[in-house]
Design a protein around this motif. Structure first.
Motif, PDB file in Angstrom:
ATOM      1  N   LEU A   1      -0.690   1.845   3.455  1.00 27.23           N
ATOM      2  CA  LEU A   1      -0.050   0.757   4.190  1.00 27.23           C
ATOM      3  C   LEU A   1       1.472   0.870   4.214  1.00 27.23           C
ATOM      4  O   LEU A   1       2.146   0.084   4.876  1.00 27.23           O
ATOM      5  CB  LEU A   1      -0.451  -0.590   3.587  1.00 27.23           C
ATOM      6  N   GLY A   2       2.007   1.857   3.485  1.00 31.20           N
ATOM      7  CA  GLY A   2       3.440   2.070   3.465  1.00 31.20           C
ATOM      8  C   GLY A   2       4.190   1.150   2.512  1.00 31.20           C
ATOM      9  O   GLY A   2       5.402   0.983   2.630  1.00 31.20           O
ATOM     10  N   VAL A   3       3.469   0.560   1.571  1.00 29.74           N
ATOM     11  CA  VAL A   3       4.084  -0.326   0.577  1.00 29.74           C
ATOM     12  C   VAL A   3       3.608   0.067  -0.821  1.00 29.74           C
ATOM     13  O   VAL A   3       2.947  -0.698  -1.509  1.00 29.74           O
ATOM     14  CB  VAL A   3       3.780  -1.821   0.866  1.00 29.74           C
TER      15      VAL A   3
ATOM     16  N   GLU B   1       6.446  -2.395 -11.054  1.00 24.99           N
ATOM     17  CA  GLU B   1       5.251  -3.201 -10.759  1.00 24.99           C
ATOM     18  C   GLU B   1       4.047  -2.683 -11.537  1.00 24.99           C
ATOM     19  O   GLU B   1       3.248  -3.460 -12.052  1.00 24.99           O
ATOM     20  CB  GLU B   1       4.960  -3.184  -9.255  1.00 24.99           C
TER      21      GLU B   1
ATOM     22  N   PHE C   1       3.305   0.806  -4.779  1.00 24.61           N
ATOM     23  CA  PHE C   1       3.743   0.070  -5.960  1.00 24.61           C
ATOM     24  C   PHE C   1       4.893   0.818  -6.618  1.00 24.61           C
ATOM     25  O   PHE C   1       4.882   2.050  -6.707  1.00 24.61           O
ATOM     26  CB  PHE C   1       2.589  -0.072  -6.965  1.00 24.61           C
ATOM     27  N   SER C   2       5.862   0.068  -7.094  1.00 25.49           N
ATOM     28  CA  SER C   2       6.961   0.681  -7.831  1.00 25.49           C
ATOM     29  C   SER C   2       6.509   0.928  -9.266  1.00 25.49           C
ATOM     30  O   SER C   2       5.511   0.356  -9.723  1.00 25.49           O
ATOM     31  CB  SER C   2       8.187  -0.238  -7.826  1.00 25.49           C
TER      32      SER C   2
ATOM     33  N   ALA D   1      -2.220   0.895  -0.977  1.00 24.92           N
ATOM     34  CA  ALA D   1      -0.806   0.511  -0.875  1.00 24.92           C
ATOM     35  C   ALA D   1       0.016   1.642  -0.250  1.00 24.92           C
ATOM     36  O   ALA D   1       0.854   1.395   0.629  1.00 24.92           O
ATOM     37  CB  ALA D   1      -0.264   0.129  -2.244  1.00 24.92           C
ATOM     38  N   ASP D   2      -0.228   2.875  -0.682  1.00 21.61           N
ATOM     39  CA  ASP D   2       0.470   4.031  -0.111  1.00 21.61           C
ATOM     40  C   ASP D   2       0.164   4.143   1.380  1.00 21.61           C
ATOM     41  O   ASP D   2       1.065   4.346   2.198  1.00 21.61           O
ATOM     42  CB  ASP D   2       0.071   5.319  -0.820  1.00 21.61           C
TER      43      ASP D   2
END
Length: 125
Positions: free
Chosen positions: A33-35, A41, A37-38, A30-31
């Motif tokens: 891909l630039g998205v 989340e 997790f918050s 996720a990191d």
């Protein structure tokens, strides 16, 4: 064919470390891909839910994978084994496993990259 770099389904060794620590690897993907997790989340269990949805068990039970056909004529189900770390050694001879390990050592030497072989051919598997 795999030893010549001609494996059509991609390298299997990429997946063995994933299974050992799926949550950490999901976060890294996720990191990358630039998205990322918050925190919310993460608290809500979204990462664990994604890992369940993407698990080998879940994927192999999808109708398309359980009953569908690959363009090559093979059943899609033939692309799924048990999904156990190190299970690949049950599909190769000891000499093939040694050849694969030697190839990895040769190709990765000096690269700074490494991975764990789930079966060290220098010891009993």
């Amino acid at each position: 064919m795999m030893c010549k770099g001609m494996e059509g389904c991609g390298p299997y060794w990429d997946h063995e470390d994933l299974k050992e620590d799926i949550i950490t690897h999901e976060k890294r993907i996720a990191d990358f891909l630039g998205v990322p997790f918050s925190e919310e989340e993460d608290r809500q269990g979204m990462i664990e839910e994604i890992s369940k949805l993407c698990s080998l068990e879940s994927l192999k039970n999808l109708e398309v994978n359980a009953k569908g056909m690959h363009p090559s004529g093979l059943k899609n189900s033939s692309f799924y084994r048990k999904g156990e770390v190190g299970g690949w050694v049950n599909y190769v001879t000891p000499s093939m496993a040694q050849r694969i390990e030697n190839l990895f050592e040769e190709k990765f030497t000096g690269s700074g990259l490494s991975f764990k072989m789930s079966c060290n051919t220098k010891k009993a598997c």
